[in-house]
Design a protein around this motif. Sequence first.
Motif, PDB file in Angstrom:
ATOM      1  N   THR B  47     -14.843  40.172 -32.163  1.00 50.35           N
ATOM      2  CA  THR B  47     -15.847  39.460 -31.362  1.00 50.35           C
ATOM      3  C   THR B  47     -15.652  37.946 -31.485  1.00 50.35           C
ATOM      4  O   THR B  47     -15.730  37.224 -30.489  1.00 50.35           O
ATOM      5  N   ILE B  48     -15.387  37.487 -32.705  1.00 53.19           N
ATOM      6  CA  ILE B  48     -15.166  36.044 -32.908  1.00 53.19           C
ATOM      7  C   ILE B  48     -13.929  35.592 -32.109  1.00 53.19           C
ATOM      8  O   ILE B  48     -13.950  34.563 -31.429  1.00 53.19           O
ATOM      9  N   SER B  49     -12.864  36.434 -32.157  1.00 53.52           N
ATOM     10  CA  SER B  49     -11.638  36.090 -31.441  1.00 53.52           C
ATOM     11  C   SER B  49     -11.895  36.029 -29.927  1.00 53.52           C
ATOM     12  O   SER B  49     -11.412  35.126 -29.239  1.00 53.52           O
ATOM     13  N   LEU B  50     -12.693  36.995 -29.439  1.00 52.45           N
ATOM     14  CA  LEU B  50     -13.040  36.985 -28.007  1.00 52.45           C
ATOM     15  C   LEU B  50     -13.831  35.725 -27.663  1.00 52.45           C
ATOM     16  O   LEU B  50     -13.631  35.117 -26.615  1.00 52.45           O
ATOM     17  N   GLY B  51     -14.738  35.369 -28.575  1.00 57.47           N
ATOM     18  CA  GLY B  51     -15.556  34.174 -28.375  1.00 57.47           C
ATOM     19  C   GLY B  51     -14.674  32.942 -28.237  1.00 57.47           C
ATOM     20  O   GLY B  51     -14.910  32.095 -27.373  1.00 57.47           O
ATOM     21  N   ARG B  52     -13.643  32.877 -29.095  1.00 59.96           N
ATOM     22  CA  ARG B  52     -12.723  31.728 -29.036  1.00 59.96           C
ATOM     23  C   ARG B  52     -11.978  31.719 -27.693  1.00 59.96           C
ATOM     24  O   ARG B  52     -11.843  30.677 -27.057  1.00 59.96           O
ATOM     25  N   GLU B  53     -11.501  32.934 -27.302  1.00 56.78           N
ATOM     26  CA  GLU B  53     -10.767  33.036 -26.031  1.00 56.78           C
ATOM     27  C   GLU B  53     -11.657  32.585 -24.870  1.00 56.78           C
ATOM     28  O   GLU B  53     -11.222  31.845 -23.984  1.00 56.78           O
ATOM     29  N   LEU B  54     -12.918  33.034 -24.944  1.00 57.12           N
ATOM     30  CA  LEU B  54     -13.878  32.679 -23.894  1.00 57.12           C
ATOM     31  C   LEU B  54     -14.093  31.171 -23.859  1.00 57.12           C
ATOM     32  O   LEU B  54     -14.090  30.551 -22.784  1.00 57.12           O
ATOM     33  N   SER B  55     -14.239  30.606 -25.033  1.00 58.34           N
ATOM     34  CA  SER B  55     -14.483  29.165 -25.114  1.00 58.34           C
ATOM     35  C   SER B  55     -13.271  28.393 -24.564  1.00 58.34           C
ATOM     36  O   SER B  55     -13.428  27.413 -23.833  1.00 58.34           O
ATOM     37  N   ASP B  56     -12.053  28.856 -24.885  1.00 56.16           N
ATOM     38  CA  ASP B  56     -10.839  28.202 -24.361  1.00 56.16           C
ATOM     39  C   ASP B  56     -10.796  28.272 -22.838  1.00 56.16           C
ATOM     40  O   ASP B  56     -10.480  27.293 -22.157  1.00 56.16           O
ATOM     41  N   LEU B  57     -11.138  29.483 -22.339  1.00 57.02           N
ATOM     42  CA  LEU B  57     -11.111  29.657 -20.879  1.00 57.02           C
ATOM     43  C   LEU B  57     -12.165  28.795 -20.201  1.00 57.02           C
ATOM     44  O   LEU B  57     -11.936  28.266 -19.108  1.00 57.02           O
ATOM     45  N   GLN B  58     -13.327  28.659 -20.862  1.00 53.27           N
ATOM     46  CA  GLN B  58     -14.382  27.819 -20.277  1.00 53.27           C
ATOM     47  C   GLN B  58     -13.918  26.365 -20.197  1.00 53.27           C
ATOM     48  O   GLN B  58     -14.195  25.682 -19.210  1.00 53.27           O
ATOM     49  N   GLU B  59     -13.202  25.933 -21.208  1.00 59.98           N
ATOM     50  CA  GLU B  59     -12.656  24.567 -21.204  1.00 59.98           C
ATOM     51  C   GLU B  59     -11.663  24.412 -20.044  1.00 59.98           C
ATOM     52  O   GLU B  59     -11.669  23.414 -19.332  1.00 59.98           O
ATOM     53  N   ARG B  60     -10.793  25.452 -19.911  1.00 58.38           N
ATOM     54  CA  ARG B  60      -9.774  25.421 -18.859  1.00 58.38           C
ATOM     55  C   ARG B  60     -10.448  25.356 -17.480  1.00 58.38           C
ATOM     56  O   ARG B  60     -10.027  24.617 -16.601  1.00 58.38           O
ATOM     57  N   TRP B  61     -11.511  26.146 -17.347  1.00 59.85           N
ATOM     58  CA  TRP B  61     -12.233  26.199 -16.080  1.00 59.85           C
ATOM     59  C   TRP B  61     -12.899  24.869 -15.757  1.00 59.85           C
ATOM     60  O   TRP B  61     -12.944  24.439 -14.624  1.00 59.85           O
ATOM     61  N   LYS B  62     -13.380  24.206 -16.849  1.00 61.30           N
ATOM     62  CA  LYS B  62     -14.009  22.886 -16.671  1.00 61.30           C
ATOM     63  C   LYS B  62     -13.011  21.900 -16.065  1.00 61.30           C
ATOM     64  O   LYS B  62     -13.373  21.041 -15.274  1.00 61.30           O
ATOM     65  N   THR B  63     -11.751  22.023 -16.446  1.00 62.77           N
ATOM     66  CA  THR B  63     -10.717  21.133 -15.906  1.00 62.77           C
ATOM     67  C   THR B  63     -10.324  21.586 -14.497  1.00 62.77           C
ATOM     68  O   THR B  63     -10.109  20.762 -13.609  1.00 62.77           O
ATOM     69  N   ASP B  64     -10.210  22.910 -14.339  1.00 61.58           N
ATOM     70  CA  ASP B  64      -9.710  23.437 -13.065  1.00 61.58           C
ATOM     71  C   ASP B  64     -10.736  23.366 -11.926  1.00 61.58           C
ATOM     72  O   ASP B  64     -10.369  23.159 -10.775  1.00 61.58           O
ATOM     73  N   GLU B  65     -12.010  23.551 -12.273  1.00 67.13           N
ATOM     74  CA  GLU B  65     -13.029  23.685 -11.211  1.00 67.13           C
ATOM     75  C   GLU B  65     -13.087  22.481 -10.267  1.00 67.13           C
ATOM     76  O   GLU B  65     -13.030  22.664  -9.054  1.00 67.13           O
ATOM     77  N   PRO B  66     -13.184  21.237 -10.791  1.00 68.13           N
ATOM     78  CA  PRO B  66     -13.227  20.105  -9.849  1.00 68.13           C
ATOM     79  C   PRO B  66     -11.969  20.008  -8.999  1.00 68.13           C
ATOM     80  O   PRO B  66     -12.042  19.683  -7.819  1.00 68.13           O
ATOM     81  N   LYS B  67     -10.818  20.327  -9.618  1.00 62.02           N
ATOM     82  CA  LYS B  67      -9.559  20.270  -8.855  1.00 62.02           C
ATOM     83  C   LYS B  67      -9.563  21.325  -7.765  1.00 62.02           C
ATOM     84  O   LYS B  67      -9.081  21.113  -6.655  1.00 62.02           O
ATOM     85  N   LYS B  68     -10.114  22.504  -8.139  1.00 59.65           N
ATOM     86  CA  LYS B  68     -10.163  23.597  -7.167  1.00 59.65           C
ATOM     87  C   LYS B  68     -11.056  23.210  -5.987  1.00 59.65           C
ATOM     88  O   LYS B  68     -10.715  23.456  -4.829  1.00 59.65           O
TER      89      LYS B  68
END
Lengths: 221, 209
Positions: B47-68
């Motif tokens: 669960t902790i590992s999934l949480g980290r993956e989720l947090s990484d993806l959320q960061e990635r999305w934060k960068t990608d969303e405005p560009k998208k």
Amino acid sequence: MKLPDDPKERTKIFVLIGIGVVVVLILVYYFGIRTLLESRAKSKAEIAKLKDDCEQAEKEIDQMAGDRKSNSETVLRIKDTSDKYVLKPGLDGRYLLGAAAIIERHAVKLGITMATPPADAGVVDLPLARGAAKKTMKAFGVRANLKCGYADVVRLVRAVESENPMISVSLVNITGQRDDSKKHVVGVEFQWPIWVDQDMPSKLEAKLKEKDEEPKAGAKK
Amino acid sequence: MNLRVDLILETERRSASVVSGKSLVRVAYIVAPILVVLIVAWIVVATISLGRELSDLQERWKTDEPKKEKAALLRKQLGVNKDIDKEVAGWGKSRLRWHDLLLEIQKQVPPTIQLRDLKITQNLVITNNAPARVFRMTLQGTAVGNDPEFNKANVQALKVRLEKIPVFYDVMEAGGVRVERFEQPSDKDAQRNNRVFEVSCALKPRKFE
């Protein structure tokens, strides 16, 4: 702890221990494992969605350069056509003077005398197909009245049509005269495309400037 | 007479089996909690590992969303501009080069036919769910000659030419050329055997696309 010697008592104790273990396991499952599993399932779904979104976004971002180039080319093409072939309004916001000047210029060049100055034949909106978006162009008609031979009509029409591939002849009326078989009464209507929004040329200009500035801004970053 | 002697008490009996129930219970006392703890630990770590993956993806999305969003806006603008471009190009496609047709008409009219009136009109209509120009041409004139049959044949020949000659064939509606009128002139001064006629031509719609 020593278990009782009596087998019945011993069984009772085992049953009690079993019940205790089951209760503890249920409590652990409900208050610990189940919450964790639910949170995992939620995270997994969110991760899958975010992955899809990110991949989609990155694909779109990768296409941006191509889209930007295509957009610039399209705007440039529209502006080029607009500058060359779309009739622009005069200072009074009307189109007649510009169109009349073109017809008269050709007539003078071909040595054809206009019977009357070219007249405004009105603005016509294109019919809209069902569900179609509003058109950005409409037609402005100008009528040229002449007294000339058939060959002169052909030459005038050819000159106007050849200069502008977007002009269309919308009406021709050639009537012969009994007293002069070489000169007919002629009415020819030409239709020019005009922008529905008179500010379109300046908007296109602004769009192009925007495109020019974008890469410079990108380079500074 | 039988005599039974119990050498050991009931409680003093022992199993001859290698694995006794008691030892099994003892092993279970140790193994079961370890298993439970391991399972719980595995779930927690995952669960902790999934949480980290989720947090990484959320960061990635934060960068990608405005560009998208920027890319989507650009694509929308491109769509709008392409529509305008198509509409602009449609104006060229919808027109007819009338000077070619007018010139050809002059060539195809024989000397025995005097054209008196030529009309071309245009309507803007919707055809096959697209705006289009629909042209119509009318020729009026007199077929001159002493033989009415010869005059009729001349007008028919003109009709056929308007249908068959490539420059007309490409633009005329099939069966669109019709002799609307062929009659003796009502004018008293006119020759008796001359015939006045009217030929109408329906042209194919020219779409703005």
